[in-house]
Scaffold this active site. Structure first.
Site, short mmCIF file in Angstrom:
data_model
loop_
_atom_site.label_atom_id
_atom_site.label_comp_id
_atom_site.label_asym_id
_atom_site.label_seq_id
_atom_site.Cartn_x
_atom_site.Cartn_y
_atom_site.Cartn_z
N SER A 179 4.74 2.85 8.11
CA SER A 179 4.30 1.46 7.20
C SER A 179 5.42 1.13 6.18
O SER A 179 6.10 2.00 5.63
CB SER A 179 3.11 1.89 6.29
N GLY A 203 -6.46 -27.30 -1.00
CA GLY A 203 -8.19 -27.83 -1.26
C GLY A 203 -9.19 -27.69 -0.11
O GLY A 203 -9.98 -28.12 0.01
N GLY A 261 3.30 6.77 8.01
CA GLY A 261 4.72 6.96 7.62
C GLY A 261 5.51 5.97 7.98
O GLY A 261 6.67 5.57 7.60
N HIS A 290 0.89 -1.21 -0.01
CA HIS A 290 0.24 -0.10 -0.01
C HIS A 290 0.74 1.46 -0.14
O HIS A 290 0.40 2.33 -0.22
CB HIS A 290 -1.02 0.11 1.23
N ASP A 342 0.15 -7.77 1.35
CA ASP A 342 0.43 -6.00 1.61
C ASP A 342 2.14 -6.14 1.53
O ASP A 342 2.66 -5.32 2.32
CB ASP A 342 -0.01 -5.60 2.90
#
Length: 483
Positions: free
Chosen positions: A222, A278, A220, A104, A149
């Site tokens: 991140s 699965g 900031g 992001h 992310d």
């Protein structure tokens, strides 16, 4: 002087008297330093200083430029497109210039720059102002995955100080951690706290788990580093839970195990290859247990087994209760987290289950899910697919390819299948990007894209309209002379 021994050495005695105060002062300083060295608080202080000095050069500031809706003088926020600048953080994970950050942080970017801090983190506040704030270099996006992310950047630099990854299995609640980053743009900041939870699952519908800590992080931060007392990367700081907009002691970081899983794949392919067994799972609630008459009212239950999947072939069934995975307890969804879903194709998982009153064990093969871009690899022609001036290998979209690319906004253009490893081009293109136009002119074929680039002179401005993860954006740069 009346002392007989000093009478003949007057000059030596005077020198001794002159030096005595200085020697006494030095002795006092050494005594105080020795006392401080043996004091637990000063030992702790020195250890933290040394750790910060060692880690800081590995945490960078990420500066992103893009375009998006801005507020006009009339208050219309959705009709005006303007330049937007944002700041995040990143962690050097390889000395050759590979940097991990959050997906992001670079979303919507047409230019990414990285500020690499200076190696010296001097003790003196005055000198820290003089030594500068490092060097700024251009970065390109190697790959990203919005589901977990994580994004990978590359800068043209060598011998950088990289952070080693910690062993996630050794992380414990209460461990001391330090958070590094650029909160609110304040580069090279550090805070300290403890691990509040080792595997927190904020979204009950998502298998993703995070390391929760109370080390202060803010917008900031991140993409910055959460490290342990050994200077190892515990996780990538990602988000905070807040009602005020500021830090409230609820910070979350992507665990080192997920970083270790994603990094080599992003570097090799530009995206993440996921393994699949699965099965689908969900948490057991008292109501669910009562309605299904389960033997326990807590834990994790298998809610679906895909027909023909490895789990189906191994003999697992809906309503089986998971008790262990690879010999480790699996009594809640966070405990499953990385162990069940962050697996590579070809691995095998040993699952323990409770079926009624019977305890069973199953050995399940993990198969690799094909990625949309991987399906296009077979269509690559080593000569015809190369676009050297962009440093990419591309495939043009035809009706068949358009149907295979999920969520495609515009059904024409050139798909970036891979970056050319031997070309150093800063076009900020990643595998999976779709090039729709160049300088406003539509792109239909690889040959058309090459021809449009060939008509441009070196240092000409280039603006590509691309589609990335379902969003249209512009990528601007100057054309290099690669011939």
């Amino acid at each position: 002087m009346t002392n007989g021994k000093c009478a003949g050495l007057t000059w030596l005695c005077l020198a001794w008297l002159a030096l005595a105060p200085s020697i006494a002062a030095q002795t006092a300083v050494k005594t105080a330093a020795s006392k401080n060295d043996s004091d637990p608080l000063h030992q702790f202080n020195s250890s933290v200083r040394a750790l910060v000095k060692r880690v800081s050069p590995s945490v960078v500031q990420v500066m992103v430029t893009g375009y998006g809706p801005i507020e006009s003088s009339r208050g219309a926020t959705s009709l005006v497109l303007g330049r937007q600048d944002s700041i995040g953080s990143g962690v050097i994970i390889d000395p050759d210039g590979y940097i991990v950050t959050n997906a992001h942080v670079i979303r919507g970017a047409h230019r990414v720059q990285v500020n690499i801090p200076a190696e010296d983190n001097d003790e003196s506040p005055d000198q820290s102002l003089v030594t500068g704030r490092g060097r700024t270099v251009e970065a390109r996006v190697v790959g990203s995955d919005s589901d977990i992310d994580i994004a990978l950047l590359k800068v043209e630099a060598k011998n950088l100080r990289a952070l080693p990854l910690s062993d996630y299995n050794k992380l414990r609640q209460g461990d001391v951690v330090l958070a590094f980053g650029s909160p609110e743009g304040m580069q090279d900041s550090v805070t300290m706290g403890v691990v509040s939870a080792t595997a927190r699952q904020p979204d009950p519908d998502s298998p993703m788990v995070f390391v929760q800590s109370d080390a202060s992080i803010n917008p900031g931060s991140s993409g910055g580093a959460l490290v342990n007392v050994d200077g190892e990367l515990v996780g990538i700081n990602t988000f905070i839970l807040t009602e005020s907009g500021g830090n409230e002691g609820l910070g979350f970081a992507i665990p080192s195990a997920i970083v270790a899983f994603a990094y080599p794949q992003l570097r090799a392919y530009g995206h993440v290859h996921r393994g699949e067994t699965g099965i689908a799972v969900q948490a057991i609630t008292p109501g669910l247990a009562a309605g299904l008459k389960l033997p326990i009212n807590w834990g994790v239950i298998i809610s679906d087994v895909v027909p023909g999947s490895p789990a189906d072939g191994a003999g697992l069934k809906v309503q089986d209760i998971l008790t262990s995975i690879d010999g480790r307890p699996a009594d809640n969804l966070p405990a499953l987290g990385t162990r069940l879903f962050m697996r590579r194709g070809g691995e095998r998982i040993k699952l323990g289950v409770l079926r009624g009153s019977e305890r069973l064990s199953f050995d399940v093969l993990v198969v690799e899910l094909p990625h949309d871009v991987d399906r296009l690899a077979a269509l690559i022609d080593p000569v015809k697919s190369l676009v050297s001036k962009l440093g990419i290998v591309g495939v043009e979209i035809d009706p068949k390819i358009a149907t295979s690319l999920s969520g495609l906004r515009i059904t024409s253009g050139v798909v970036v299948v891979a970056n050319a490893a031997d070309l150093n081009i800063h076009a900020s293109l990643a595998p999976g990007d779709v090039i729709h136009a160049i300088n406003g002119a539509p792109v239909e074929t690889v040959e058309g894209l090459r021809s449009a680039l060939d008509r441009l002179s070196p240092d000409s401005p280039v603006v590509l309209q691309i589609e990335r993860e379902g969003k249209l954006m512009f990528v601007a740069f100057k054309l290099d002379d690669t011939d």
